[in-house]
Design a protein around this motif. Sequence first.
Motif, short mmCIF file in Angstrom:
data_model
loop_
_atom_site.label_atom_id
_atom_site.label_comp_id
_atom_site.label_asym_id
_atom_site.label_seq_id
_atom_site.Cartn_x
_atom_site.Cartn_y
_atom_site.Cartn_z
N UNK A 131 -36.95 29.26 -84.06
CA UNK A 131 -35.43 29.83 -84.37
C UNK A 131 -35.07 29.53 -85.74
N UNK A 132 -35.75 28.63 -86.64
CA UNK A 132 -35.41 28.63 -87.92
C UNK A 132 -36.07 29.82 -88.79
N UNK A 133 -36.79 30.59 -88.11
CA UNK A 133 -37.54 31.66 -88.76
C UNK A 133 -36.81 32.97 -88.25
N UNK A 134 -36.02 32.87 -87.45
CA UNK A 134 -35.26 33.95 -86.63
C UNK A 134 -34.53 34.73 -87.67
N UNK A 135 -33.61 34.03 -88.33
CA UNK A 135 -32.80 34.62 -89.25
C UNK A 135 -31.40 34.98 -88.39
N UNK A 136 -31.40 34.47 -87.15
CA UNK A 136 -30.16 34.71 -86.41
C UNK A 136 -29.39 33.30 -86.58
N UNK A 137 -28.26 33.49 -87.67
CA UNK A 137 -27.56 32.36 -88.02
C UNK A 137 -26.92 31.67 -86.81
N UNK A 138 -26.36 32.16 -85.78
CA UNK A 138 -25.51 31.65 -84.83
C UNK A 138 -26.53 30.81 -83.82
N UNK A 139 -27.87 31.28 -83.76
CA UNK A 139 -28.78 30.59 -82.86
C UNK A 139 -29.18 29.31 -83.69
N UNK A 140 -29.47 29.63 -84.96
CA UNK A 140 -29.83 28.61 -85.75
C UNK A 140 -28.94 27.32 -85.92
N UNK A 141 -27.40 27.79 -85.94
CA UNK A 141 -26.34 26.64 -85.80
C UNK A 141 -26.46 25.92 -84.52
N UNK A 142 -26.58 27.02 -83.50
CA UNK A 142 -26.75 26.12 -82.30
C UNK A 142 -27.73 25.15 -81.88
N UNK A 143 -29.10 25.52 -82.56
CA UNK A 143 -30.13 24.58 -82.31
C UNK A 143 -29.99 23.47 -83.20
N UNK A 144 -29.57 23.50 -84.42
CA UNK A 144 -29.08 22.44 -85.16
C UNK A 144 -28.24 21.43 -84.53
N UNK A 145 -27.29 22.09 -84.05
CA UNK A 145 -26.27 21.31 -83.38
C UNK A 145 -26.87 20.62 -82.27
#
Length: 245
Positions: free
Chosen positions: A195-209
């Motif tokens: 996910x961190x390499x996906x460039x999909x900021x919403x997914x990245x933010x959700x994963x981090x949360x």
Amino acid sequence: MRFDLLTLFPELIAPHLVHGINRRAFASGQVDVRCWNPRDYAEDNYRRVDDRPFGGGPGMVMLVEPLERALRAAQADRGAPAPVVHFSPAGQRMTQAEVREWAASDGAILVCGRYEGIDQRFIDRHVTHEISLGDFVLSGGELPALALLDAVARLQPGVLGDAASHQQDSFSAGLLDCPHYSRPERLGDAAVPDVLLSGHHAHIERWRREQSLRLSAERRPDLIEAARAAGLLSRQDEAYLGRLL
Ligand SMILES: CCN(CC)Cc1ccc(CNC(=O)c2csc3nc[nH]c(=O)c23)cc1
């Protein structure tokens, strides 16, 4: 802001103010730090700063008068009254909320104890705050004082750069931080989460949360409770936590 340290070991302090991100805060004078050594104000022939405790018992106690003279020198130099913080194992445990208060203040006079502590009469006469670093035993108050200076300095404007703005408005405040990764992408079989390499900021933010929530639920359920009580958990957060159980 200005902090005056009463310490028997001023040489312990300066080296910690010239490294890393906080160097700027101290070098620019945004945070002005001065040390006052009670030994310079001990007026007996042996320049004593400590003596045996009345009532007996192990160890030594820091004497009132050298401390008071050093305090008066610091107060005269500041020109204005200031809070007097005594670092002590018996103090209130330091929190980020308290650090934020100090970071917004004009500073304080920080009293670093050594030996078994300082004469109670100094505390009764002068001390306005007693702060502990946590429930473990150190050899003195200098490291706790440096911890406060470090925590306050990084909150000064211009010290953290863009990370500060991220941290302030990020919803992760109050929970444990998510895992962080950087180059190389591949380290044997230890890969970086896709996910961190996906460039999909919403997914990245959700994963981090979700990582913050997972780690907090595992290690510090008290932080989850506090965030819940403060209304900082969204329905999405609660749904994720529910799936964890
Ligand atoms: C006999 C019981 N000890 C108290 C736990 C005596 C004692 C030990 C070590 C110290 C030196 N520590 C500090 O000055 C100190 C100052 S702030 C702090 N926070 C956490 N732990 C600490 O030891 C401290 C002072 C008194």
